[in-house]
Design a protein around this motif. Structure first.
Motif, short mmCIF file in Angstrom:
data_model
loop_
_atom_site.label_atom_id
_atom_site.label_comp_id
_atom_site.label_asym_id
_atom_site.label_seq_id
_atom_site.Cartn_x
_atom_site.Cartn_y
_atom_site.Cartn_z
N HIS A 70 0.28 -8.81 -14.06
CA HIS A 70 -1.06 -8.42 -13.60
C HIS A 70 -1.27 -8.78 -12.13
CE1 HIS A 70 -5.40 -7.84 -13.57
NE2 HIS A 70 -5.54 -9.08 -13.12
N ARG A 71 -0.84 -9.96 -11.77
CA ARG A 71 -0.99 -10.40 -10.38
C ARG A 71 -0.19 -9.51 -9.43
NH1 ARG A 71 -4.43 -14.07 -7.73
NH2 ARG A 71 -3.39 -14.97 -5.93
N TYR A 72 1.03 -9.19 -9.86
CA TYR A 72 1.89 -8.35 -9.02
C TYR A 72 1.28 -6.97 -8.83
CZ TYR A 72 6.13 -6.22 -7.15
OH TYR A 72 7.03 -5.56 -6.33
N ILE A 73 0.79 -6.37 -9.90
CA ILE A 73 0.18 -5.04 -9.80
C ILE A 73 -1.13 -5.10 -9.01
CG2 ILE A 73 -0.83 -3.15 -11.13
CD1 ILE A 73 1.14 -3.84 -13.37
N ALA B 138 12.19 -8.12 0.84
CA ALA B 138 11.70 -9.49 0.77
C ALA B 138 10.18 -9.52 0.67
CB ALA B 138 12.18 -10.27 2.00
N ASN B 139 9.51 -8.58 1.31
CA ASN B 139 8.05 -8.51 1.23
C ASN B 139 7.61 -8.08 -0.16
OD1 ASN B 139 8.82 -8.10 4.19
ND2 ASN B 139 6.62 -8.38 4.36
N ILE B 140 8.24 -7.04 -0.70
CA ILE B 140 7.84 -6.51 -2.00
C ILE B 140 8.11 -7.52 -3.11
CG2 ILE B 140 8.23 -4.66 -3.66
CD1 ILE B 140 6.72 -3.86 -1.13
N LEU B 141 9.11 -8.37 -2.92
CA LEU B 141 9.42 -9.41 -3.91
C LEU B 141 8.70 -10.72 -3.60
CD1 LEU B 141 13.27 -8.83 -4.35
CD2 LEU B 141 11.42 -8.08 -5.86
N PHE C 274 1.61 -16.17 -3.75
CA PHE C 274 2.19 -15.63 -4.98
C PHE C 274 3.12 -16.65 -5.63
CE2 PHE C 274 5.07 -13.10 -7.59
CZ PHE C 274 4.20 -12.22 -8.22
N GLN C 275 3.90 -17.34 -4.81
CA GLN C 275 4.80 -18.36 -5.35
C GLN C 275 4.02 -19.52 -5.96
OE1 GLN C 275 7.26 -19.18 -1.93
NE2 GLN C 275 7.94 -17.06 -1.85
#
Length: 741
Positions: A419-422, A465-468, A491-492
């Motif tokens: 959910h956070r990623y989307i 690297a940005n997308i991940l 995010f981490q």
């Protein structure tokens, strides 16, 4: 002449210009790196003498349009016949007088001339970009009949180029490229190699032993669209088409759906067109839990999908000032004001490349009032605290209500991650696409990078690297969109938060000990980086002198970007979120205790902002211990102070401060803050790089630049959120993680 060249070379070792070559464009460099190099430039220019300044003007006259054009007519020079003939025609047209030579005069007039203010950083004499680019010369048929001109095209245009100098420092060991730049105008038939040969020949004729290095770059008038640009345009068009179709579908349904009372068509918020209000409840917080059903008739599967893209409904909800019960209202004001602070700081740094007197900034930095900006990097720590407080508090509330019971906890965590990623990635990805593939097609100007169709060279190789969300640790010195390091850190931290919060819920003492230990470890790593690099207290400058050979790249990686040094603010936010949950809406302190805590919190904030003033102003040199303590504990103190303010306001003990931060007008602005954070550096890059002439900096100029950037950032963020953020949030809610919960 020999003496003159030695003085000139010495001067060039003292001068740095960010845009001397395309690779040194501001687009490719983190703002802190640019600020660091301009600080070194300030010291270099402070060493200039009157003799040095006179020699700058002299070398500029050597590279004057008269000398360069005369050299273009040298038949022994290795230049193309097209360039030679167009230059010859220009000179002869000029000598003939009348209207025939007017374009030649414009070409000469468009050249940059040395200006005043070299000691304040005026090292790029841009000339007149538009005057050069708008020149069109048509050959006179009677003049060219029977000559070599008759074989030429019917017309040619002006071509804006930049002639720059660049060589490494030989005497001062500054460790940075140095040089200055002159805007020039040539016939379009002259290639970069032709111009380089001419200029290099002039320099060699003056002194064959000169180590002066020349760079020539010319602006392209019609940059062909790359594959990436075409793909980006197609994707943007698809999103635009979905929004248009979804909005039309929504509008048709609104106009043909009666209210529950039968009073006729109604708006998405339940308000009838005739002004009456339906009994239908409104979902005012689309970012958390969009549950309302504004229409009596439920749309089909395709209609539900199209409704996710409706600008009509989503726009109303995005701009709504109402909040659901239990909201932490003060967070909206803090979030908006924190981004305002970030934009103000970026206004200073991003503008350095486009003002006549960039070194004025460092005189301002030594004043008391500017300490708020010099030490303004704690505004980022404010975002860490906000994110942690909200995340930990909501998780604890869910645990308490049994929505995430123990046996299902580890199953629900991956859903939370998804959910956070989307939630973050679609808008982020579309910003990166524009920034990388399309930005350079949106403007022209003498400061625009050349010989590339990519807005940021690192994005073509390090975009993954940005997308991940690992660009802060995977080649952090070559980040695509360098301001996005914050998203990766956040995010981490979010990946760790569910486990820390779960321990706080199940084993409060153990959870507190773990959280405090992680904060202490983060403080220790920041102190270690400060001692290792002998850092000063502001913006990566050295402790004993701003000319200390501090490697900006290394300390940025180990001190500023690194998640282990920045976690302290997030960890403190988790603890305050836990305190807020444990307080259960009641302030545990007495009124006197609360007032004392407010005084202490405000005192800590003032100490963080103004405490290192003497060191920054250069009044004395701080010790290793002083700077290490500030760099290690400054962010900690700021986070604790802000954490208490949030706690007090959420527990209705904030007085007028809480009323201000909870102002309903901050609610929609807060919702758009994420997109405003994404797009504001892109807006700044476009505006500063598209300037045809440099602006003279004053504090009044700074104020209106900041105001313009702030308005532009939120205006673009509103559209960006409607098109690229909210639709994917609703899709996630209806079809993805919303179905998995």
């Amino acid at each position: 002449m020999d003496k003159f060249l030695k003085i000139a070379v010495t001067l060039w070792t003292l001068i740095f210009l960010v845009f001397a070559t395309p690779e040194q464009s501001l687009t490719y460099r983190h703002p802190h790196q640019v600020l660091h190099d301009f600080k070194r430039l300030e010291y270099a220019t402070s060493q200039l003498t009157d003799e040095h300044l006179n020699q700058v003007e002299l070398i500029a006259r050597i590279l004057s349009p008269k000398n360069v054009l005369n050299k273009l007519l040298d038949k022994n020079l290795e230049i193309s016949s097209l360039c030679f003939n167009q230059s010859l025609y220009g000179v002869e047209s000029l000598l003939s007088g009348g209207t025939e030579g007017s374009w030649s005069l414009k070409m000469i007039d468009a050249w940059g001339k040395p200006g005043s203010g070299i000691s304040t950083g005026n090292l790029a004499w841009l000339g007149d970009f538009d005057e050069c680019q708008n020149i069109v010369s048509y050959y006179n048929s009677s003049y060219t009949s029977g000559s070599s001109f008759s074989l030429m095209p019917e017309s040619f245009e002006g071509q804006y180029c930049s002639i720059g100098t660049s060589l490494n420092s030989a005497g001062l060991s500054l460790g940075i490229p140095v040089g200055f730049s002159i805007g020039s105008c040539f016939p379009s038939g002259c290639s970069v190699q032709d111009i380089y040969n001419v200029v290099q020949t002039i320099i060699e004729e003056v002194n064959t032993n000169s180590t002066l290095k020349i760079t020539v770059s010319c602006q392209e008038k019609n940059l062909e669209y790359s594959t990436g640009a075409i793909v980006t345009i197609v994707l943007y068009c698809i999103m635009g088409a979905l929004c248009i179709v979804g909005t039309i579908y929504d509008a048709v349904r609104v106009m043909n759906t009666p209210t529950p009372e039968g009073d006729g068509p109604h708006l998405a918020n339940g308000t009838a067109i005739n002004g009456s209000t339906s009994k239908k409840s409104e979902d005012t917080e689309i970012l958390i839990n969009p549950q309302d059903k504004p229409y009596e008739h439920k749309p089909g599967a395709l209609g539900e999908f199209l409704m996710c893209f409706s600008l009509y409904t989503n726009g109303y909800k995005l701009l709504s000032t109402k909040q659901p019960p239990g909201s932490l209202k003060c967070l909206h004001g803090i979030r908006f004001l924190s981004l305002t602070w970030v934009i103000l700081g970026h206004t200073l740094v991003f503008s350095l490349n486009s003002v006549v007197n960039p070194l004025t900034l460092f005189a301002w930095m030594k004043t008391w009032s500017f300490q708020v900006l010099v030490n303004g990097t704690v505004s980022v720590d404010s975002f860490f605290v906000l994110s942690a407080v909200l995340t930990s508090y909501l998780l604890l509330v869910q645990l308490e209500k049994g929505k995430t019971i123990s046996r299902k906890f580890f199953i629900s965590v991956p859903v939370m991650y998804l959910h956070r990623y989307i939630r973050l990635t679609p808008a982020y990805g579309f910003m990166l696409l524009f920034y990388t593939c399309l930005m350079l097609y949106s403007y022209d100007g003498p400061l625009k990078p050349v010989n590339t169709a990519i807005g940021d060279a690192f994005c073509s190789s390090h975009w993954y690297a940005n997308i991940l969300y690992v660009n802060n640790v995977v080649k952090p010195l070559e980040q695509c969109a360098p301001w996005s390091w914050y998203l990766s850190d956040d995010f981490q931290y979010f990946l760790l938060t569910p486990f820390v919060v779960y321990m706080l819920y199940r084993l409060p003492v153990g959870g507190v000990i773990l959280s405090v230990a992680m904060v202490i470890a983060s403080i220790g790593s920041a102190i270690g980086a400060s001692v290792k690099y002998d850092l000063g207290v502001a913006m990566f400058f050295g402790r004993t002198s701003f000319l200390d050979p501090v490697e900006i790249t290394d300390d940025a990686q180990d001190y500023y970007y690194a998640p282990w040094t920045r976690y302290q603010s997030f960890g403190i936010g988790i603890l305050f979120g836990y305190c807020l949950w444990r307080c259960n809406g009641k302030m545990p302190l007495s009124k006197v205790g609360n007032v004392c805590m407010w005084v202490i919190s405000l005192g800590i904030m003032l100490a963080v902002l103004y405490g290192p003033y003497e060191l920054i102003a250069g009044k004395r040199v701080g010790t290793v211990a002083e700077t290490a303590i500030y760099n290690g504990f400054g962010r900690t103190g700021w986070s604790i102070a802000l954490g208490y303010i949030i706690l007090a306001c959420c527990l209705e003990s904030g007085g007028w401060v809480n009323e201000l931060l909870s102002w309903p007008g901050f609610v929609p602005l807060s919702r758009m803050t994420y997109c405003a954070y994404l797009v504001h550096p892109v807006i700044m890059t476009i505006i500063t790089s598209s300037q045809k002439n440099k602006v003279y900096w004053s504090k009044i100029t700074l104020i209106y630049m900041f105001g313009g950037y702030l308005v532009c950032a939120y205006s673009v963020a509103f559209i960006f959120s409607l098109v690229f953020e909210v639709p994917f949030m609703l899709i996630d809610k209806k079809y993805l993680t919303g179905k998995l919960k």
